[in-house]
Design a protein around this motif. Structure first.
Motif, short mmCIF file in Angstrom:
data_model
loop_
_atom_site.label_atom_id
_atom_site.label_comp_id
_atom_site.label_asym_id
_atom_site.label_seq_id
_atom_site.Cartn_x
_atom_site.Cartn_y
_atom_site.Cartn_z
N GLN A 107 -3.75 7.34 31.70
CA GLN A 107 -3.77 8.81 31.61
C GLN A 107 -4.68 9.23 30.46
O GLN A 107 -5.50 10.11 30.58
CB GLN A 107 -2.37 9.35 31.36
CG GLN A 107 -1.67 9.82 32.62
CD GLN A 107 -0.27 10.32 32.35
OE1 GLN A 107 0.22 10.26 31.24
NE2 GLN A 107 0.37 10.82 33.39
N PHE A 157 -8.34 8.46 31.21
CA PHE A 157 -8.90 9.35 32.24
C PHE A 157 -9.15 10.75 31.67
O PHE A 157 -10.23 11.31 31.84
CB PHE A 157 -7.95 9.42 33.44
CG PHE A 157 -8.52 10.21 34.59
CD1 PHE A 157 -9.49 9.65 35.41
CD2 PHE A 157 -8.09 11.50 34.84
CE1 PHE A 157 -10.02 10.37 36.47
CE2 PHE A 157 -8.63 12.23 35.90
CZ PHE A 157 -9.60 11.66 36.72
N SER A 158 -8.16 11.28 30.95
CA SER A 158 -8.33 12.67 30.52
C SER A 158 -9.37 12.79 29.41
O SER A 158 -9.97 13.84 29.23
CB SER A 158 -6.98 13.28 30.09
OG SER A 158 -6.40 12.47 29.10
N GLY A 165 -13.14 12.00 34.00
CA GLY A 165 -12.06 12.98 34.09
C GLY A 165 -12.63 14.39 34.05
O GLY A 165 -12.29 15.24 34.87
N SER A 198 -12.64 17.09 37.27
CA SER A 198 -11.76 18.27 37.24
C SER A 198 -12.19 19.39 38.18
O SER A 198 -11.40 19.87 38.98
CB SER A 198 -11.63 18.80 35.82
OG SER A 198 -11.08 17.80 35.02
#
Lengths: 388, 388
Positions: B157, B160-161, B166, B170
């Motif tokens: 997480q 990725f962010s 990421g 989006s």
């Protein structure tokens, strides 16, 4: 290409001892043998009298040993994944995650061991690989992977491309693909996908070929060992794995177990010839498989055990897991050890599903029978016979 | 909430027999007990003297038995997945795939059994659940899942962010989400994600709490069984599982093994008091754990075995897998059975990774120590002591 041998049976029946003896026998015949174990505890080394490492090392002439270490195999596979990512992604994401950090989840042991077996097989360095796995349903789950995974791929690809979702997503997937990846998302441009599915196909074919992959059952005279071996015999058919024979460990059984066996055979314990009675029982239970009786190991002397091993080189003349007779429009599945009540047949999806021994096998039918309903099913002499 | 008990040891040491005796003992004390096995072969039923089904059934007062069947558990989970999909997707995709078709892949046995244990625990119907699993590293992989999966979630997480990918994805993800799903893709709108991570957190806490989940080692006097049990003892710490004690099966060993033990203790075979010598050896190997010696089972009489079981109700006063001393800025990891060379410490990622027994454990440090480098590491009295 190597002959891959593995041993199935209840825990404590001597599977690992048999695997070592089998490897020693093949090496003594001049074959280059890799003895691979999944056991990372010290027990394997104590039995073998040598410490194994995660790289093959020569133990004696022609005999190499390796201890599969999942954490290390995971590290290596992760490097390959990162290399693939770097080839196809403009902005690699995974390069910051290190193989040395990755924990091992259930299933990884099997998946990575199967991949390692494939690589050592392909290396051409070994005539035979003897694999000492967990030795029960777990080994069958591992060897069933190529078949079952290819079913998942087949089924979900089909569903996705025919679905509203697939059609809805297409216009979005293309811009993502060109923005993030360096490629156009057309089937020809997805070499990994192709490679993966041909790997699965190769795996399926190898496991279905008894000259490439074969299992032997190991049991003692104990009724529960016999029942487990029989269950694993039937279960092996569900993944297309041929069982070549039975190795009967004539290890000393506790008196209480011998008494139980004598009783079950309606014989008097005192005058009971344990060894031949057990051999007869096992022979009857596992017909038409050949039974090889082996003695207990005495100290460090392996020779008697090695001499008692079956000849693994001869192609097993045993029933094939699946036979298709197009003229009679019949599919015959060999399912020894199961009775009719234990086998469930369904045809919910596009293929015929056979369920037995907590395993499901989706039968990929030849084009002539594909998509047709099963008209009749009967269970006869350990065969499930489906008529179309 | 139930007490979940499981047994670890080498195959053939009597783990299943011990699990049955433990369940019988707890039931005789008036606890409502669920005896759950992962073994779908007939061997378990032969030992128990009853055939188990994939649903709990009462075997005797307070004692319920269940045989986990992965194919069935998979079918049920698939229905739940389809229900979730129908809730969140405007155009369900999976409704055309039937649970009855799904084959079982490696790892599913463990993942689905763990989920079933969680559900039976939550049901409030049982005071204790005795789980007869594969009983070796596989059981530890299963119980390690919550911890390791939550690491993967946390790590990826984060990656990725914070990544270009990421950020690039989006703008594409939002329109897909609103076109295909009925929701806006904001963290608050993803209840499954939240639910899943709180499930993992609950699982981790349960496994780390010896009043909720505990393992006992099972061994015979055979040196390789002892070595395996010791290895599993250390390995259990790596997944945060507390080992409450050792059950020593005083089953009759083959003469050759007894002779080996006598030799290793420098005693003369003829005058050798096998039972007390083995008990002493095992006591020394597994200090500070309590050893419970159990006799061989005689026919259908379980009483002697039941009487010899330890008292599972008392909280085990044994070392905890991890202790954190913030004042001393130290983290102490209990790793019995391993020596310094077998333990590897790395700090590649944001957390400290400890590797031992083919397992990796990423230590989630408290905020005061998080992100800091390990200044020193020493191995002392089975503890790995990290200083920050």
């Amino acid at each position: 290409m190597s002959l891959i041998l593995t041993f199935l049976g209840k825990g404590g029946t001597g599977r690992t001892t048999v695997a070592i003896a089998a490897a020693k026998k093949l090496a003594s015949q001049g074959k280059r043998v890799l003895l691979a174990t999944q056991d990372t505890s010290p027990a394997f080394g104590m039995l073998l009298g040598a410490t194994l490492t995660p790289e093959p090392q020569e133990l004696s002439p022609n005999l190499f040993g390796i201890q599969f270490q999942t954490s290390l195999l995971l590290e290596r596979s992760w490097e390959e994944v990162k290399n693939l990512e770097a080839q196809y992604l403009r902005m690699p994401l995974l390069k910051e995650v290190y193989g040395q950090e990755l924990g091992v989840l259930p299933g990884m042991d099997s998946a990575l061991a199967l991949n390692a077996l494939r690589e050592y097989d392909k290396s051409g360095k070994y005539d035979a690989i003897v694999y000492d796995g967990i030795g029960d349903k777990d080994t069958l789950r591992m060897l069933g992977m190529p078949e079952i995974l290819s079913w998942y791929v087949r089924r979900f690809q089909n569903i996705f491309s025919n679905s509203d979702l697939g059609r809805t997503l297409s216009p979005f997937l293309q811009p993502i693909a060109s923005a993030v990846l360096n490629i156009n998302l057309t089937p020809e441009n997805l070499p990994q996908g192709k490679e993966a599915s041909s790997l699965l196909e190769e795996g399926k074919q190898a496991i279905a070929n008894p000259n490439r992959v074969a299992a032997y059952l190991v049991t003692t005279g104990d009724p529960s060992s016999i029942a487990t071996a029989k269950y694993l015999w039937g279960s092996a058919q569900q993944v297309g794995l041929t069982v070549g024979g039975v190795i009967l460990n004539q290890a000393i059984l506790p008196d209480t177990v011998v008494a139980e066996i004598a009783e079950s055979l309606e014989q008097v314990y005192e005058t009971f010839d344990r060894e031949s009675a057990i051999t007869n029982t096992v022979t009857a239970e596992f017909a038409p498989l050949k039974i090889s009786s082996i003695p207990s190991r005495e100290g460090e002397d392996w020779q008697a055990l090695i001499d008692a091993m079956p000849d693994f080189r001869t192609t097993a003349m045993v029933p094939k897991p699946t036979e298709i007779d197009l003229t009679a429009r019949q599919v015959k599945l060999f399912l020894p050890g199961f009775d009719k009540k234990q086998v469930k047949l369904t045809q919910n999806g596009p293929e015929v599903t056979v369920e037995a021994g907590d395993q499901r096998h989706n039968i990929e039918l030849p084009p002539q029978l594909s998509g047709q309903s099963v008209k009749g099913a009967k269970f006869q002499n350990s065969y499930l016979i489906l008529s179309f």
